[in-house]
Design a protein around this motif. Sequence first.
Motif, PDB file in Angstrom:
ATOM      1  N   ASP A  34       0.839  -1.201   0.000  1.00 55.71           N
ATOM      2  CA  ASP A  34       0.000   0.000   0.000  1.00 55.71           C
ATOM      3  C   ASP A  34       0.872   1.248   0.000  1.00 55.71           C
ATOM      4  O   ASP A  34       1.851   1.326   0.740  1.00 55.71           O
ATOM      5  CB  ASP A  34      -0.913   0.022   1.240  1.00 55.71           C
ATOM      6  CG  ASP A  34      -2.153  -0.816   1.007  1.00 55.71           C
ATOM      7  OD1 ASP A  34      -2.478  -1.077  -0.171  1.00 55.71           O
ATOM      8  OD2 ASP A  34      -2.787  -1.220   1.997  1.00 55.71           O
ATOM      9  N   THR A  55       0.591   5.494   0.102  1.00 50.76           N
ATOM     10  CA  THR A  55      -0.183   6.727   0.219  1.00 50.76           C
ATOM     11  C   THR A  55       0.766   7.896   0.013  1.00 50.76           C
ATOM     12  O   THR A  55       1.827   7.951   0.645  1.00 50.76           O
ATOM     13  CB  THR A  55      -0.855   6.838   1.599  1.00 50.76           C
ATOM     14  OG1 THR A  55      -1.749   5.731   1.747  1.00 50.76           O
ATOM     15  CG2 THR A  55      -1.649   8.137   1.730  1.00 50.76           C
ATOM     16  N   SER A 100      -4.354  13.710  -2.333  1.00 58.23           N
ATOM     17  CA  SER A 100      -3.872  12.500  -1.685  1.00 58.23           C
ATOM     18  C   SER A 100      -4.353  11.256  -2.433  1.00 58.23           C
ATOM     19  O   SER A 100      -5.515  11.187  -2.838  1.00 58.23           O
ATOM     20  CB  SER A 100      -4.374  12.467  -0.235  1.00 58.23           C
ATOM     21  OG  SER A 100      -3.915  11.283   0.378  1.00 58.23           O
ATOM     22  N   TYR A 101      -3.454  10.324  -2.650  1.00 56.40           N
ATOM     23  CA  TYR A 101      -3.804   9.069  -3.334  1.00 56.40           C
ATOM     24  C   TYR A 101      -3.348   7.889  -2.482  1.00 56.40           C
ATOM     25  O   TYR A 101      -2.282   7.937  -1.866  1.00 56.40           O
ATOM     26  CB  TYR A 101      -3.074   8.948  -4.681  1.00 56.40           C
ATOM     27  CG  TYR A 101      -3.431   9.998  -5.704  1.00 56.40           C
ATOM     28  CD1 TYR A 101      -4.460   9.782  -6.634  1.00 56.40           C
ATOM     29  CD2 TYR A 101      -2.722  11.191  -5.774  1.00 56.40           C
ATOM     30  CE1 TYR A 101      -4.772  10.749  -7.590  1.00 56.40           C
ATOM     31  CE2 TYR A 101      -3.027  12.157  -6.726  1.00 56.40           C
ATOM     32  CZ  TYR A 101      -4.052  11.921  -7.636  1.00 56.40           C
ATOM     33  OH  TYR A 101      -4.353  12.865  -8.574  1.00 56.40           O
ATOM     34  N   THR A 102      -4.125   6.824  -2.487  1.00 56.62           N
ATOM     35  CA  THR A 102      -3.684   5.561  -1.905  1.00 56.62           C
ATOM     36  C   THR A 102      -3.880   4.480  -2.958  1.00 56.62           C
ATOM     37  O   THR A 102      -4.967   4.350  -3.539  1.00 56.62           O
ATOM     38  CB  THR A 102      -4.483   5.206  -0.637  1.00 56.62           C
ATOM     39  OG1 THR A 102      -4.266   6.229   0.336  1.00 56.62           O
ATOM     40  CG2 THR A 102      -4.023   3.874  -0.059  1.00 56.62           C
ATOM     41  N   GLN A 120       6.461   6.924  -0.059  1.00 52.89           N
ATOM     42  CA  GLN A 120       5.436   6.807   0.975  1.00 52.89           C
ATOM     43  C   GLN A 120       5.384   8.085   1.825  1.00 52.89           C
ATOM     44  O   GLN A 120       6.399   8.500   2.383  1.00 52.89           O
ATOM     45  CB  GLN A 120       5.763   5.595   1.869  1.00 52.89           C
ATOM     46  CG  GLN A 120       4.832   5.366   3.035  1.00 52.89           C
ATOM     47  CD  GLN A 120       3.467   4.858   2.579  1.00 52.89           C
ATOM     48  OE1 GLN A 120       3.376   4.077   1.657  1.00 52.89           O
ATOM     49  NE2 GLN A 120       2.424   5.312   3.232  1.00 52.89           N
TER      50      GLN A 120
END
Lengths: 160, 287
Positions: free
Chosen positions: A4, A6, A13-15, A69
Amino acid sequence: MKQDLTLTVNGVSYTRAVEPRVNLGDFLRHDLGLTGTHFGCEHGICGACTVLVDGATLRSCLMFAVQAQGCEITTVEGLSDAQAPLHPIQQAFRDQHALQCGFCTPGMLLTVVELLDENPDPSEAEVRDAISGNICRCTGYQPIVDAALQAARTLKGGTR
Amino acid sequence: MAMADLDIHEPGDLAEAFCLLRAPDGAARPMGGGTALMLMMKAQLFKPSALVSLAKVDPRFHGVELSADGASFSIGAMTTFAELEHHADLCARLPVIAQTMVTLANPRVRNVATIGGNLAHADPHLDLPPVWASLDAEVSVIGPQGERRFPVIELFAGYYETTLQPGELIMRLHAPVQQGWRRRYVKVTTRSAHDWPAIGIAIGLKMQGARCEDLRLILSAATDRPTRLVAAEAVVRGQAITDDLLAAAGKAAASEVHIETDSRGSSDYKAHLLSVHLKRALHDLCE
């Protein structure tokens, strides 16, 4: 195995789940659809893939996406909104004919953003040194240098 | 250009890092900034199954500190080139570092590349290792068996080879601040200004009047590892500096080491470059 990730790109903001082997530039282009970041050589020579990570330029072809990250990324799409006036550096590139094919331009622009953040009043030699890692095969560089110097004057004058 | 599948770990302590680096396939590698490593992976020279980032393993891998007596800097291995370049205190006391940085790649690379990764990569063309060696710098390394400290020049064993033991990581670099030394890094490129060097010479010189009290001469790029020019140093040490003496030092340097031929020049040509540039740089530093 996907991890994952982010991060913030141009204030959004993107995840996403990404494979560790995916580099940052491919992630921006393919996962986020931000194709303004260009890939030329893909081994750190040409500078086309330059983006800002927490305000500092780096080569998005030589950084794994997962290394970003929690970072704040700026790509060329983040310099100005589609309907808004161009960023002063973009406007200077336009005024000085500092692009022909435009392939190197996103990397050039972000390199000049970092330069003028650190050194608002660069000499011509300092501009040339700053863009030494960005290859342009069209312009012969002189218009790009002129554009960076014009942008410095504009930004100093506060006429953003 | 996709790379082969791999895992990337970012352990939060050293014990976990040592464990991850002992991967059963022997193909796990530590990563600092990753600049040199990713280039080798893209060229398919190197196919690790896992990369272990050292970004969060231990606070001792970070930070630049001047000792209380001002005698030496201690630099965390994960310090980037840009951090050093913009460290006012370090640049004031060891100006040779800032002088070297501007000859080295470009801001985009210096923002990412780390001091420790640069040493561990052990490519003999790199610019900083000979400079650290000329400063009599030492490295602290830490491994599953504990910590040890030794002169940085003893780190290099040949092309891309170090004397690090399996599992050992470069943790800090210790650079003395010696009073009265004049220093310079001479990077000689033969194809374009931003090429890798054909030869690199790191010089430290301490004068007493017109006489050389002591000096350090470290050659890189022309040899398979940063190499101290012991014979050339012996020619100059303790002597009054004259043009003849510097010419003799240049000749001694060119004959005491095995110089490699590569795309940046033949062995003979690089030997000539060495004798000329060594003489010229020492002459400039004496003034």
